[in-house]
Design an enzyme around this catalytic site. Structure first.
Site, PDB file in Angstrom:
ATOM      1  N   GLY A  45       0.846  -1.304  -0.119  1.00 13.80           N
ATOM      2  CA  GLY A  45      -0.037  -0.019   0.216  1.00 13.80           C
ATOM      3  C   GLY A  45       1.083   1.189   0.006  1.00 13.80           C
ATOM      4  O   GLY A  45       2.079   1.256   0.480  1.00 13.80           O
ATOM      5  N   GLN A  50       2.935   9.904   1.140  1.00  8.36           N
ATOM      6  CA  GLN A  50       4.542   9.363   1.206  1.00  8.36           C
ATOM      7  C   GLN A  50       5.138   9.564  -0.214  1.00  8.36           C
ATOM      8  O   GLN A  50       6.425   9.232  -0.251  1.00  8.36           O
ATOM      9  CB  GLN A  50       4.093   7.832   1.247  1.00  8.36           C
ATOM     10  CG  GLN A  50       3.526   7.355   2.439  1.00  8.36           C
ATOM     11  CD  GLN A  50       3.375   5.768   2.727  1.00  8.36           C
ATOM     12  OE1 GLN A  50       2.367   5.221   2.160  1.00  8.36           O
ATOM     13  NE2 GLN A  50       4.331   5.132   3.170  1.00  8.36           N
ATOM     14  N   CYS A 101       5.939   0.052   7.362  1.00  6.39           N
ATOM     15  CA  CYS A 101       5.603   1.288   6.589  1.00  6.39           C
ATOM     16  C   CYS A 101       6.802   1.558   5.689  1.00  6.39           C
ATOM     17  O   CYS A 101       7.809   1.525   6.287  1.00  6.39           O
ATOM     18  CB  CYS A 101       5.061   2.300   7.480  1.00  6.39           C
ATOM     19  SG  CYS A 101       4.800   3.829   6.675  1.00  6.39           S
ATOM     20  N   LEU A 102       6.349   1.859   4.645  1.00  8.43           N
ATOM     21  CA  LEU A 102       7.640   2.293   3.564  1.00  8.43           C
ATOM     22  C   LEU A 102       8.200   3.748   3.834  1.00  8.43           C
ATOM     23  O   LEU A 102       9.336   3.777   3.789  1.00  8.43           O
ATOM     24  CB  LEU A 102       7.220   2.465   2.147  1.00  8.43           C
ATOM     25  CG  LEU A 102       6.558   1.060   1.476  1.00  8.43           C
ATOM     26  CD1 LEU A 102       5.986   1.313   0.139  1.00  8.43           C
ATOM     27  CD2 LEU A 102       7.938  -0.023   1.480  1.00  8.43           C
ATOM     28  N   HIS A 143      -4.639   1.311   7.543  1.00  5.51           N
ATOM     29  CA  HIS A 143      -3.016   1.740   7.508  1.00  5.51           C
ATOM     30  C   HIS A 143      -2.975   3.083   6.730  1.00  5.51           C
ATOM     31  O   HIS A 143      -2.376   4.108   6.959  1.00  5.51           O
ATOM     32  CB  HIS A 143      -2.083   1.025   7.332  1.00  5.51           C
ATOM     33  CG  HIS A 143      -0.727   1.209   7.342  1.00  5.51           C
ATOM     34  ND1 HIS A 143       0.449   0.935   8.335  1.00  5.51           N
ATOM     35  CD2 HIS A 143       0.080   2.205   6.421  1.00  5.51           C
ATOM     36  CE1 HIS A 143       1.532   1.413   7.870  1.00  5.51           C
ATOM     37  NE2 HIS A 143       1.335   2.131   6.864  1.00  5.51           N
ATOM     38  N   GLU A 144      -3.583   2.841   5.534  1.00  6.57           N
ATOM     39  CA  GLU A 144      -3.415   3.745   4.530  1.00  6.57           C
ATOM     40  C   GLU A 144      -4.457   4.921   4.719  1.00  6.57           C
ATOM     41  O   GLU A 144      -3.930   6.235   4.479  1.00  6.57           O
ATOM     42  CB  GLU A 144      -3.501   3.249   2.941  1.00  6.57           C
ATOM     43  CG  GLU A 144      -2.796   2.326   2.707  1.00  6.57           C
ATOM     44  CD  GLU A 144      -1.109   2.404   2.886  1.00  6.57           C
ATOM     45  OE1 GLU A 144      -1.007   3.716   2.538  1.00  6.57           O
ATOM     46  OE2 GLU A 144      -0.543   1.705   2.999  1.00  6.57           O
ATOM     47  N   HIS A 147      -2.876   7.476   7.000  1.00  2.10           N
ATOM     48  CA  HIS A 147      -1.712   8.308   6.398  1.00  2.10           C
ATOM     49  C   HIS A 147      -2.639   9.540   5.754  1.00  2.10           C
ATOM     50  O   HIS A 147      -1.790  10.402   5.973  1.00  2.10           O
ATOM     51  CB  HIS A 147      -0.922   7.479   5.120  1.00  2.10           C
ATOM     52  CG  HIS A 147       0.244   6.712   5.504  1.00  2.10           C
ATOM     53  ND1 HIS A 147       1.245   7.324   6.068  1.00  2.10           N
ATOM     54  CD2 HIS A 147       0.439   5.475   5.217  1.00  2.10           C
ATOM     55  CE1 HIS A 147       2.303   6.394   6.111  1.00  2.10           C
ATOM     56  NE2 HIS A 147       1.866   5.417   5.641  1.00  2.10           N
TER      57      HIS A 147
HETATM   58 ZN    ZN Z   1       2.748   3.438   5.829  1.00  4.94          ZN
END
Ligand code: ZN
Length: 188
Positions: A45, A50, A101-102, A143-144, A147
């Site tokens: 995701g 991000q 998380c990236l 999670h997204e 963000h």
């Molecule tokens: Zn993340």
């Protein structure tokens, strides 16, 4: 086009996003780049902040989950695009899962969240859609969507766990961070 991923400490990760009014060529290009960036970083995701953008968009690709056999039922075509997503219902039952998380490379922690959610959103053609509450993507969705509201998964950890990770996160915010994909980090 693969874009650099903004890392913990970058202000944009803490800013709420803005609704997308229409599917412009700019929005379509952003979605394509977000999918390229997610795939380039082996993520499941990715949310617009991000990659340094404020549109209320996230993309997901749960093919790795499907291949591991951890998804039940029919898996929709991947990748998926979620424009202006809003969680409109969540289950009382919670479940734990080890999240990463990236934007927070090399950190994985167990996070408790509602087991199921119902999501309203627009798809890649800007058609309004709704996901049923038993949809397997619940974890990625939450999670997204976090963000898109300026929230990171570490915010869900206990005060004790957060204290344990404080130094690592502070160093990351100062630019002491590396990843196997292009990143945009604070000046060291
Ligand atoms: Zn993340």
């Amino acid at each position: 086009m693969v874009l650099p991923i903004y890392v913990y400490g970058e202000a944009i990760l803490r800013q709420p996003t803005l609704p997308v009014e229409a599917l412009t060529p700019d929005v379509e290009a952003l979605v394509r780049s977000m999918i390229d960036t997610m795939h380039g970083a082996d993520g499941v995701g990715l949310a617009a902040p991000q990659v340094g953008r404020r549109e209320r968009i996230f993309v997901a690709d749960v093919t790795p989950f499907a291949e591991r056999g951890t998804l039940e039922g029919d898996v929709p075509p991947q990748p998926m695009t979620f424009i202006n997503p809003e969680i409109v219902w969540e289950s009382d039952e919670e479940t734990d899962f080890e999240e990463g998380c990236l934007s927070i490379p090399d950190l994985r922690e167990t996070v408790w969240r509602p087991e199921r959610v119902r999501l309203r959103y627009h798809d890649e053609a800007f058609a309004p859609r709704e996901h049923p509450p038993d949809f397997e993507l619940a974890r990625v969705i939450q999670h997204e969507v976090d963000h898109l509201d300026g929230v990171l998964f570490v915010d869900h950890l206990s005060p004790f766990r957060r204290r344990m990770l404080q130094r690592r996160l502070r160093n990351m915010a100062r630019g002491d961070v590396s990843a196997e994909y292009p990143i945009h980090a604070a000046e060291g």
